[in-house]
Design a protein around this motif. Structure first.
Motif, PDB file in Angstrom:
ATOM      1  N   VAL A  23       0.859  -1.180   0.000  1.00 20.16           N
ATOM      2  CA  VAL A  23       0.000   0.000   0.000  1.00 20.16           C
ATOM      3  C   VAL A  23       0.896   1.230   0.000  1.00 20.16           C
ATOM      4  N   PRO A  25       1.362   4.907   0.804  1.00 16.74           N
ATOM      5  CA  PRO A  25       0.728   5.994   1.558  1.00 16.74           C
ATOM      6  C   PRO A  25       0.780   7.321   0.797  1.00 16.74           C
ATOM      7  N   SER A  26      -0.078   8.219   1.137  1.00 16.35           N
ATOM      8  CA  SER A  26      -0.097   9.539   0.521  1.00 16.35           C
ATOM      9  C   SER A  26       1.233  10.248   0.777  1.00 16.35           C
ATOM     10  N   THR A  43     -10.566  -0.359  -0.091  1.00  9.06           N
ATOM     11  CA  THR A  43     -10.391   0.449   1.122  1.00  9.06           C
ATOM     12  C   THR A  43     -10.144   1.922   0.799  1.00  9.06           C
ATOM     13  N   GLU A  45      -7.330   2.854  -0.602  1.00  6.89           N
ATOM     14  CA  GLU A  45      -5.875   2.989  -0.654  1.00  6.89           C
ATOM     15  C   GLU A  45      -5.346   2.580  -2.021  1.00  6.89           C
ATOM     16  N   GLU A  46      -4.117   3.027  -2.325  1.00  5.35           N
ATOM     17  CA  GLU A  46      -3.468   2.650  -3.575  1.00  5.35           C
ATOM     18  C   GLU A  46      -2.478   1.518  -3.322  1.00  5.35           C
ATOM     19  N   GLN A  64       3.272  10.165   8.595  1.00  5.06           N
ATOM     20  CA  GLN A  64       1.886  10.024   9.044  1.00  5.06           C
ATOM     21  C   GLN A  64       1.718  10.777  10.347  1.00  5.06           C
ATOM     22  N   ASP A  70     -10.873   7.106  10.074  1.00  8.31           N
ATOM     23  CA  ASP A  70     -11.616   7.881   9.080  1.00  8.31           C
ATOM     24  C   ASP A  70     -13.041   8.124   9.563  1.00  8.31           C
ATOM     25  N   ALA A 233      -2.095  -0.810   6.311  1.00  9.92           N
ATOM     26  CA  ALA A 233      -3.188  -1.239   5.437  1.00  9.92           C
ATOM     27  C   ALA A 233      -4.484  -1.266   6.227  1.00  9.92           C
ATOM     28  N   LYS A 234      -5.571  -0.822   5.600  1.00  7.63           N
ATOM     29  CA  LYS A 234      -6.848  -0.688   6.288  1.00  7.63           C
ATOM     30  C   LYS A 234      -7.733  -1.916   6.123  1.00  7.63           C
TER      31      LYS A 234
END
Length: 385
Positions: A23, A25-26, A43, A45-46, A64, A70, A233-234
């Motif tokens: 994953v 993250p931004s 989810t 996410e990318e 982070q 969320d 990861a969500k």
């Protein structure tokens, strides 16, 4: 809000060609390799897909803030995704027990609380577990944060409550993996729950006493966390793209039993999904090594650093603890009052820093009071002398 810097690296030192999913993250920066494909997960996410030749090292850095769930509104598609049945969180395994526990409860949040209490009080934390998955956890009654989380996810979904397993790490030091949960409550959003930490704080209250990880009173882990954790990861069992092609004849090494069945890490998937991304899952494309691999060869390494002042307090605490121990020893050998001042003062400041860091508030509150009184008494003794 505190910001944590995460540094992750994976070096392919095991085979000529290796695939890796992670994953992204931004704001993440990748060095050494770039994703060949990026897929949007259910989810939100990318998911990045990397191919690493032998000797190539992937490095990913990102930042982070303190963990907060969320507060999104779930679409119908998202709701179905978080109610799905999976291998690690099998709904069929828990449906009957969940109905028994929550059948008389109408409020979803109260149902989740009943499930939380049942898991915290009914199971035992151990590490490492003998197997992964809800079926084996129900059979043995013992597991680590992963098994506690998989069970909470399964029981919430069996009760009709969208839930997910959050895979991540404590936001301190190197390779401090942790897994917990979020369940979705209409009108509130995602609601944090940590059954394994609640269980440890209830049954093994001294387990984290010397740790730099902050803790809460066990019941507060329903709806709260201490915030000092990183999300990788969500959810668990996220679909891998491009599709993960399982080895037709897997070599039996790095075997991770799941619900009583052998599972070969890096050679198999769970119906095309990674068991969990912490923070990666890999696939050996060529020349599978005939040996068990170390953790870093399977998952890579990561390190989390907080703000400078927060990192500094860790080293200061360790120095004060060492000075305090030396003071105790010298006081015992010489009987000199100055060494009483040394160790009581050191432990007093140690406890104060722990309170500022929000670590074991009740225990360190007591230590701070006792050491303060002892320091005053030692000061008076030294003055009289």
């Amino acid at each position: 809000m505190k910001t944590f810097k995460v540094s992750y690296s994976y070096k392919n030192s095991v085979c000529p060609l290796l695939s890796l999913w992670m994953v992204i993250p931004s704001g993440a920066k990748a060095i050494g390799a770039q994703p060949e494909q990026v897929t949007l997960l259910p989810t939100g996410e990318e998911l990045g897909y990397f191919v690493l030749e032998e000797g190539i090292e992937l490095e990913v850095t990102f930042e982070q803030g303190e963990y907060t769930p969320d507060q999104q509104v779930l679409s119908d598609v998202e709701r179905l995704f978080y109610l799905r049945d999976t291998t690690l969180s099998s709904i069929d395994e828990v449906k009957e027990k969940t109905q028994e526990l929550t059948g008389h409860v109408t409020d979803p949040k109260e149902k989740a609380r009943v499930i939380f209490m049942h898991i915290v009080k009914g199971y035992r934390y151990i590490y490492p577990p003998a197997e992964r998955g809800v079926a084996s956890f129900l059979q043995t009654g013992k597991g680590d944060c992963g098994e506690f989380s998989f069970l909470f996810t399964a029981m919430c979904r069996a009760a009709g409550i969208p839930a997910r397993t959050i895979v991540g790490s404590w936001a301190n030091g190197k390779m401090n993996a942790h897994v917990w949960n979020e369940c979705y409550i209409d009108g509130e959003g995602w609601f944090p729950v940590d059954t394994s930490m609640a269980n440890v704080q209830k049954r093994q209250p001294l387990r984290f006493f010397g740790s730099d990880v902050p803790t809460l009173y066990w019941e507060r882990y329903f709806g709260r966390t201490e915030g000092r954790r990183i999300v990788f990861a969500k959810d668990a069992e996220l679909p891998l793209m491009p599709h993960y092609k399982d080895a037709e004849d897997p070599v039996l090494f790095n075997v991770l039993p799941i619900n009583g069945q052998s599972f070969c890490w890096g050679q198999q998937s769970l119906d095309g999904a990674a068991p969990y991304l912490q923070p990666v899952y890999i696939k050996f494309e060529e020349s599978v090594p005939y040996r068990d691999l170390g953790v870093t060869e399977l998952m890579g390494t990561w390190k989390v650093k907080g703000p400078a002042w927060l990192e500094g307090t860790v080293y200061l605490k360790r120095a004060l603890f060492f000075i305090g121990l030396v003071g105790v020893l010298l006081s015992w050998i010489t009987g000199e009052a100055i060494f009483d001042l040394l160790y009581t003062g050191s432990f007093m400041v140690y406890a104060l820093i722990s309170l500022v860091r929000k670590e074991r508030m009740m225990a360190f509150g007591v230590v701070f009071i006792l050491m303060t009184l002892s320091f005053v008494a030692a000061w008076g003794k030294a003055w009289l002398v």
